[in-house]
Design an enzyme around this catalytic site. Structure first.
Site, short mmCIF file in Angstrom:
data_model
loop_
_atom_site.label_atom_id
_atom_site.label_comp_id
_atom_site.label_asym_id
_atom_site.label_seq_id
_atom_site.Cartn_x
_atom_site.Cartn_y
_atom_site.Cartn_z
N SER A 7 0.86 -1.57 -0.07
CA SER A 7 -0.10 0.06 0.13
C SER A 7 0.69 1.33 -0.09
O SER A 7 0.38 2.32 -0.64
CB SER A 7 -1.09 -0.14 1.10
OG SER A 7 -0.16 -0.04 2.38
N ALA A 28 4.55 1.36 -0.66
CA ALA A 28 5.53 1.39 -1.54
C ALA A 28 5.72 -0.09 -2.36
O ALA A 28 5.00 -0.95 -2.08
CB ALA A 28 6.80 1.42 -0.92
N ASP A 68 7.37 -5.35 13.27
CA ASP A 68 6.48 -5.81 12.16
C ASP A 68 7.19 -7.35 11.79
O ASP A 68 7.51 -7.48 10.69
CB ASP A 68 6.19 -5.11 11.19
CG ASP A 68 5.08 -5.66 10.22
OD1 ASP A 68 4.01 -6.51 10.74
OD2 ASP A 68 4.82 -5.45 9.12
#
Length: 519
Positions: A132, A134, A291
């Site tokens: 979303s 890059a 993440d």
């Protein structure tokens, strides 16, 4: 809050998409526009299947990049939306159609100020991934100095128009957050406007690829010389706000059990390294990859673990890390009053709440855990259950701790997939023991007391200068002080040298005591 005429139409479009995926329950829970939601429920057939979080994830994907990012952000806030919905949203696939090579080249050349052919000997036109924010291309650098070898790199390019699309949707998110705060008192404790503000800060950081490059650089420095963890090196010459270039990393996905076994990797050793890396990031450095899903983690050919995608990072200050250590000690000792006291000291339990009742609630959550085999104990889920007590006791929880809990859940999931008989946190027990001895033992307490005294010495001249200034103001009539107060200030200044000498001697004694403990 500035409104535009487009907001109602945008809201209607969003509601229709949610209705199409049978995801209106997420909006119903907020209690806003109940008449519109009830009307939409009566119109058309439902096509959604699965749990509410899965339906919402599909709807957010259709709504576009900003909503995908917001869904991923909410996945880190199980304290707000519940563990099941957070787990469902964490599966949100951040994949979008790739934008064209021509657009990527225009952004590269505009940001870096040079033609693409001057920067790269080879640049793969087809991206290896498109998300979303890059997309990423593989390339080989072109070096002006013939003595410098070309390098294989990964080049991340920001999606065209993403900044303007985000600004448009951000206005909508703030509008909805304000609406919830005004109309739903029961939801105010979740601070929806503040949540959107944190989301804005997170995404703005992600959209400036220099910030991601800086995070990767800092993480790499923290693990410099550690062969077990590899962070791609940043190519700062080919990095700008909308472009980031790093060395190319290759390996096997951390959760690909069959491929790891086929390559001859020892799964227990892989998990030992992964647990040590996680521990060092959180406790040693207070700076962790936010993440760490398996798609961002690889096992390299030499058995090390590599990481990519540093757009979301977490930080924990030393005080928070110390409280986490104390909470872990109290939990393992099944000392629930101490566990409650730690959280009171940390400021998590608001005034007026009964600590005894809270300790009882902690016992109710923790005791069922300890009857299970060690391999089946999930410390991440235990932490999540502790966070769920927030609603009953109106606790405030740092978003960074929720982000930490999300990463612990992912780490445990990978660990059980690779070897169900192991508990990844037990593998890190020696590190935890050493850290607690260094930071919570007698030596640490002596060291901290000495540090506090030294800091007091450093502040003493400024304190005395302020006192002297007050006395001088009093002397010229700026302030009227009692003569005894003026005399006390004067005595304090006169005795300053004696105070400094005494404190220095005390600090020296503490340092000697610390040295004796360390021997």
């Amino acid at each position: 809050m500035r409104h535009t005429l487009r907001l109602p139409f945008r809201l209607l479009t969003i509601a229709r998409v949610l209705r199409r995926h049978d995801a209106l329950s997420a909006v119903e829970a907020l209690g806003i526009y109940p008449t519109l939601i009830a009307l939409l429920r009566r119109v058309g057939g439902r096509t959604g299947s699965g749990r509410p979080g899965q339906k919402l994830a599909r709807a957010l994907t259709e709504l576009g990049p900003s909503f995908i990012k917001f869904g991923q952000f909410l996945a880190t806030r199980a304290d707000l939306i519940g563990e099941q919905m957070a787990a469902d949203l964490s599966e949100l696939q951040d994949r979008l159609p790739a934008f064209s090579f021509e657009e990527a080249r225009d952004i590269l050349e505009s940001e870096l100020g040079r033609p693409l052919d001057d920067l790269f000997d080879h640049f793969e036109q087809k991206p290896i991934s498109a998300a979303s924010i890059a997309q990423v291309h593989f390339a080989i650098t072109r070096e002006e100095d013939p003595e410098i070898e070309s390098r294989e790199v990964a080049v991340k390019v920001l999606r065209p128009g993403i900044e303007s699309a985000f600004e448009r949707d951000l206005q909508l998110f703030y509008y909805l957050a304000y609406l919830v705060e005004r109309t739903q008192p029961r939801l105010r404790r979740f601070k929806p406007v503040e949540v959107v503000g944190l989301f804005e800060e997170t995404v703005r950081t992600e959209m400036d690829l220099r910030m991601e490059a800086a995070a990767a650089s800092e993480l790499g420095e923290n693990f410099e010389g550690d062969p077990d963890y590899q962070v791609p090196a940043v190519d700062w010459e080919r990095t700008a706000r909308r472009v980031m270039t790093q060395s190319r990393l290759s390996g096997i996905r951390l959760d690909d059990r069959q491929a790891l076994l086929a390559a001859g990797h020892d799964l227990t050793e892989v998990l030992r390294k992964a647990s040590a890396i996680f521990f060092n990031q959180v406790f040693r450095d207070g700076f962790f990859h936010g993440d760490q899903h398996p798609g961002n983690m690889f096992v390299t050919a030499d058995g090390g673990i590599g990481a990519v995608d540093f757009g979301i990072m977490g930080r924990l200050d030393h005080r928070t890390r110390t409280f986490l250590a104390d909470m872990l000690l109290a939990t393992l000792a099944r000392d629930y009053r101490r566990l409650a006291q730690v959280q009171v000291d940390a400021g998590y339990l608001p005034p007026g709440q009964s600590m005894d009742l809270y300790a009882q609630a902690l016992r109710a959550v923790c005791e069922p855990i300890f009857g299970r085999p060690l391999a089946r104990i999930s410390f991440a889920r235990l932490l999540g259950q502790l966070f769920r007590l927030t609603e009953s006791f109106n606790l405030s929880v740092q978003p960074q701790l929720v982000l930490l809990q999300k990463n612990m859940l992912m780490a445990e999931g990978v660990s059980r997939h690779l070897d169900p008989s192991l508990n990844i946190w037990v593998l890190a027990e020696p590190l935890i023991t050493d850290w607690m001895r260094a930071h919570r033992g007698p030596q640490a307490r002596v060291r901290d007391a000495g540090q506090s005294m030294i800091e007091g010495l450093e502040r003493l001249p400024a304190t005395l200068a302020q006192m002297e200034s007050i006395v001088q103001q009093a002397a010229v009539g700026g302030l009227r002080l009692h003569p005894e107060t003026v005399a006390a200030f004067t005595d304090a200044k006169r005795q300053a040298a004696g105070i400094r000498r005494a404190m220095l001697l005390a600090a020296l004694a503490l340092l000697l005591a610390a040295g004796a403990l360390l021997l």
